[in-house]
Design a protein around this motif. Structure first.
Motif, PDB file in Angstrom:
ATOM      1  N   VAL A 169       1.009  -0.937   0.043  1.00 30.85           N
ATOM      2  CA  VAL A 169      -0.087  -0.073  -0.060  1.00 30.85           C
ATOM      3  C   VAL A 169       0.928   1.138  -0.019  1.00 30.85           C
ATOM      4  O   VAL A 169       1.537   1.522   1.125  1.00 30.85           O
ATOM      5  N   TYR A 170       0.928   1.875  -0.931  1.00 25.45           N
ATOM      6  CA  TYR A 170       1.847   3.078  -1.213  1.00 25.45           C
ATOM      7  C   TYR A 170       0.843   4.276  -1.618  1.00 25.45           C
ATOM      8  O   TYR A 170       0.255   4.433  -2.750  1.00 25.45           O
ATOM      9  N   GLY A 171       0.647   5.065  -0.506  1.00 27.61           N
ATOM     10  CA  GLY A 171      -0.311   6.311  -0.874  1.00 27.61           C
ATOM     11  C   GLY A 171      -1.845   5.441  -0.883  1.00 27.61           C
ATOM     12  O   GLY A 171      -2.085   4.884   0.069  1.00 27.61           O
ATOM     13  N   SER A 172      -2.184   5.957  -2.031  1.00 26.93           N
ATOM     14  CA  SER A 172      -3.490   5.434  -2.212  1.00 26.93           C
ATOM     15  C   SER A 172      -3.892   4.344  -3.202  1.00 26.93           C
ATOM     16  O   SER A 172      -4.825   4.051  -3.856  1.00 26.93           O
ATOM     17  N   ASP A 173      -2.832   3.694  -3.421  1.00 28.48           N
ATOM     18  CA  ASP A 173      -2.401   2.550  -4.467  1.00 28.48           C
ATOM     19  C   ASP A 173      -2.217   1.255  -3.696  1.00 28.48           C
ATOM     20  O   ASP A 173      -1.457   1.314  -2.715  1.00 28.48           O
ATOM     21  N   PHE A 174      -2.952   0.171  -4.074  1.00 29.13           N
ATOM     22  CA  PHE A 174      -2.616  -1.129  -3.771  1.00 29.13           C
ATOM     23  C   PHE A 174      -1.841  -1.922  -4.938  1.00 29.13           C
ATOM     24  O   PHE A 174      -2.364  -1.718  -5.898  1.00 29.13           O
ATOM     25  N   ILE A 175      -0.705  -2.237  -4.501  1.00 34.63           N
ATOM     26  CA  ILE A 175      -0.057  -2.811  -5.599  1.00 34.63           C
ATOM     27  C   ILE A 175       0.495  -4.257  -5.212  1.00 34.63           C
ATOM     28  O   ILE A 175       0.628  -4.558  -3.984  1.00 34.63           O
ATOM     29  N   VAL A 176       0.321  -5.209  -6.465  1.00 34.78           N
ATOM     30  CA  VAL A 176       0.562  -6.840  -6.185  1.00 34.78           C
ATOM     31  C   VAL A 176       1.865  -6.911  -6.961  1.00 34.78           C
ATOM     32  O   VAL A 176       1.679  -6.667  -8.408  1.00 34.78           O
ATOM     33  N   ALA A 177       2.776  -7.608  -6.574  1.00 41.43           N
ATOM     34  CA  ALA A 177       3.793  -8.021  -7.683  1.00 41.43           C
ATOM     35  C   ALA A 177       4.187  -9.202  -7.190  1.00 41.43           C
ATOM     36  O   ALA A 177       4.278  -9.733  -6.072  1.00 41.43           O
ATOM     37  N   LYS A 178       4.768 -10.163  -8.343  1.00 46.44           N
ATOM     38  CA  LYS A 178       4.972 -11.482  -8.070  1.00 46.44           C
ATOM     39  C   LYS A 178       6.642 -11.400  -8.087  1.00 46.44           C
ATOM     40  O   LYS A 178       7.092 -11.018  -8.945  1.00 46.44           O
ATOM     41  N   SER A 188      14.441 -12.672  -6.857  1.00 47.72           N
ATOM     42  CA  SER A 188      15.376 -11.833  -7.515  1.00 47.72           C
ATOM     43  C   SER A 188      14.343 -11.024  -8.772  1.00 47.72           C
ATOM     44  O   SER A 188      14.736  -9.936  -8.750  1.00 47.72           O
ATOM     45  N   ALA A 189      13.727 -11.942  -9.347  1.00 48.96           N
ATOM     46  CA  ALA A 189      12.793 -11.282 -10.249  1.00 48.96           C
ATOM     47  C   ALA A 189      11.606 -10.796 -10.032  1.00 48.96           C
ATOM     48  O   ALA A 189      10.855 -11.621  -9.368  1.00 48.96           O
ATOM     49  N   ARG A 190      11.234  -9.323 -10.174  1.00 42.43           N
ATOM     50  CA  ARG A 190       9.821  -8.979  -9.446  1.00 42.43           C
ATOM     51  C   ARG A 190       9.151  -8.227 -10.775  1.00 42.43           C
ATOM     52  O   ARG A 190       9.757  -7.626 -11.567  1.00 42.43           O
ATOM     53  N   LYS A 191       7.824  -8.831 -11.051  1.00 45.94           N
ATOM     54  CA  LYS A 191       6.996  -8.276 -11.839  1.00 45.94           C
ATOM     55  C   LYS A 191       5.815  -7.780 -11.116  1.00 45.94           C
ATOM     56  O   LYS A 191       5.030  -8.518 -10.573  1.00 45.94           O
ATOM     57  N   ARG A 192       5.331  -6.474 -11.652  1.00 41.22           N
ATOM     58  CA  ARG A 192       4.110  -5.938 -11.204  1.00 41.22           C
ATOM     59  C   ARG A 192       2.893  -6.639 -11.826  1.00 41.22           C
ATOM     60  O   ARG A 192       2.849  -6.557 -13.001  1.00 41.22           O
ATOM     61  N   LYS A 193       1.919  -7.255 -10.868  1.00 43.30           N
ATOM     62  CA  LYS A 193       0.845  -7.770 -11.611  1.00 43.30           C
ATOM     63  C   LYS A 193      -0.471  -6.983 -11.513  1.00 43.30           C
ATOM     64  O   LYS A 193      -1.277  -7.068 -12.412  1.00 43.30           O
ATOM     65  N   LEU A 194      -0.599  -5.891 -10.631  1.00 47.72           N
ATOM     66  CA  LEU A 194      -1.656  -5.184 -10.503  1.00 47.72           C
ATOM     67  C   LEU A 194      -1.309  -4.046  -9.461  1.00 47.72           C
ATOM     68  O   LEU A 194      -0.618  -3.984  -8.596  1.00 47.72           O
ATOM     69  N   LYS A 195      -2.223  -3.072 -10.130  1.00 50.07           N
ATOM     70  CA  LYS A 195      -2.203  -1.680  -9.397  1.00 50.07           C
ATOM     71  C   LYS A 195      -3.408  -1.180  -9.409  1.00 50.07           C
ATOM     72  O   LYS A 195      -4.078  -0.963 -10.562  1.00 50.07           O
ATOM     73  N   VAL A 196      -3.928  -0.839  -8.302  1.00 51.96           N
ATOM     74  CA  VAL A 196      -5.403  -0.348  -8.123  1.00 51.96           C
ATOM     75  C   VAL A 196      -5.272   0.649  -7.280  1.00 51.96           C
ATOM     76  O   VAL A 196      -4.576   0.774  -6.114  1.00 51.96           O
ATOM     77  N   GLU A 197      -6.006   2.068  -7.741  1.00 54.05           N
ATOM     78  CA  GLU A 197      -6.422   2.974  -6.532  1.00 54.05           C
ATOM     79  C   GLU A 197      -7.425   2.259  -5.596  1.00 54.05           C
ATOM     80  O   GLU A 197      -8.516   1.746  -5.755  1.00 54.05           O
ATOM     81  N   ILE A 198      -7.077   2.355  -4.526  1.00 56.28           N
ATOM     82  CA  ILE A 198      -7.990   1.879  -3.421  1.00 56.28           C
ATOM     83  C   ILE A 198      -9.415   2.547  -3.407  1.00 56.28           C
ATOM     84  O   ILE A 198     -10.283   1.800  -3.060  1.00 56.28           O
ATOM     85  N   LYS A 199      -9.708   3.671  -3.752  1.00 59.18           N
ATOM     86  CA  LYS A 199     -10.740   4.431  -3.921  1.00 59.18           C
ATOM     87  C   LYS A 199     -11.695   3.739  -4.861  1.00 59.18           C
ATOM     88  O   LYS A 199     -13.015   3.801  -5.043  1.00 59.18           O
ATOM     89  N   HIS A 200     -11.086   2.846  -5.760  1.00 61.23           N
ATOM     90  CA  HIS A 200     -12.147   2.051  -6.749  1.00 61.23           C
ATOM     91  C   HIS A 200     -12.566   0.888  -6.160  1.00 61.23           C
ATOM     92  O   HIS A 200     -13.368   0.110  -7.016  1.00 61.23           O
ATOM     93  N   ILE A 201     -12.025   0.335  -5.209  1.00 57.95           N
ATOM     94  CA  ILE A 201     -12.553  -1.010  -4.533  1.00 57.95           C
ATOM     95  C   ILE A 201     -14.050  -0.721  -4.017  1.00 57.95           C
ATOM     96  O   ILE A 201     -14.497  -0.035  -3.170  1.00 57.95           O
ATOM     97  N   GLU A 202     -14.952  -1.328  -4.578  1.00 56.78           N
ATOM     98  CA  GLU A 202     -16.377  -1.320  -4.372  1.00 56.78           C
ATOM     99  C   GLU A 202     -16.880  -2.083  -2.994  1.00 56.78           C
ATOM    100  O   GLU A 202     -17.795  -2.002  -2.316  1.00 56.78           O
TER     101      GLU A 202
END
Length: 184
Positions: free
Chosen positions: A83-92, A97-111
């Motif tokens: 959770v970085y500011g208002s963003d929720f980020i998931v990385a694999k 060693s290898a990091r790949k971002r899978k999802l980035k969602v603004e938390i305000k969009h969560i219903e």
């Protein structure tokens, strides 16, 4: 809690992971055995005298490559929730060693945000389903519905700890934040 919080969730090894590793091993062993038999006949016939040791060295290097580089990358997988500011980020993260971002969602969009056991996933049609649970116990799994502007309604399955939920709470709608507090 504003700012930055992070959680690492280790992916439990499932039957799928073991079967993939066995398939990779068999994919290398079957051709190696066939080619070794073929070259053994060629050496016995006197056609290839000095290529046989070189061929054995190349095959052993392929085996080392498979066991030390490929299989650990398949078996050591983690999901990193941030959770970085208002963003929720998931990385694999593979093999740490290898990091790949899978999802980035603004938390305000969560219903919707709830534990999976509290209320079942509504039977809606989702454009995309994200499963970042790592094959954990169902009692620990949360689900979230959110809308991405470029995709539409999506479903997220994840296993957050209290720190992640507290980091998300200021950016959630008031109703979701109250539900989250009552369910603890």
């Amino acid at each position: 809690m504003e700012g930055f919080c992070e959680q690492v969730v280790k992916v439990n090894k499932t039957t799928k992971h073991v079967l993939i590793c066995l398939a990779i091993i068999l994919a290398f062993l079957i051709p190696i055995v066939f080619l070794m038999a073929l070259f053994y006949r060629a050496v016995a016939a006197g056609v290839l005298d000095y290529f046989y040791p070189l061929f054995a060295l190349v095959l052993s290097m392929f085996g080392v490559f498979t066991f030390w580089l490929v299989i650990p990358r398949i078996m050591k997988v983690e999901y990193d929730y941030s959770v970085y500011g208002s963003d929720f980020i998931v990385a694999k993260v593979t093999a740490k060693s290898a990091r790949k971002r899978k999802l980035k969602v603004e938390i305000k969009h969560i219903e919707t945000l709830a534990k999976l056991t509290d209320e079942d996933i509504p039977h809606k049609k989702y454009v995309k389903r994200y499963d970042f649970t790592g094959a954990h116990d169902v009692s620990e799994v949360y689900f979230a519905e959110f809308r991405l502007p470029q995709r539409g309604l999506c479903l997220l399955l994840f296993v957050p700890n209290e720190k992640i939920l507290e980091g998300m709470r200021p950016y959630l709608s008031r109703e979701l934040a109250l539900k989250l507090i009552r369910r603890k």
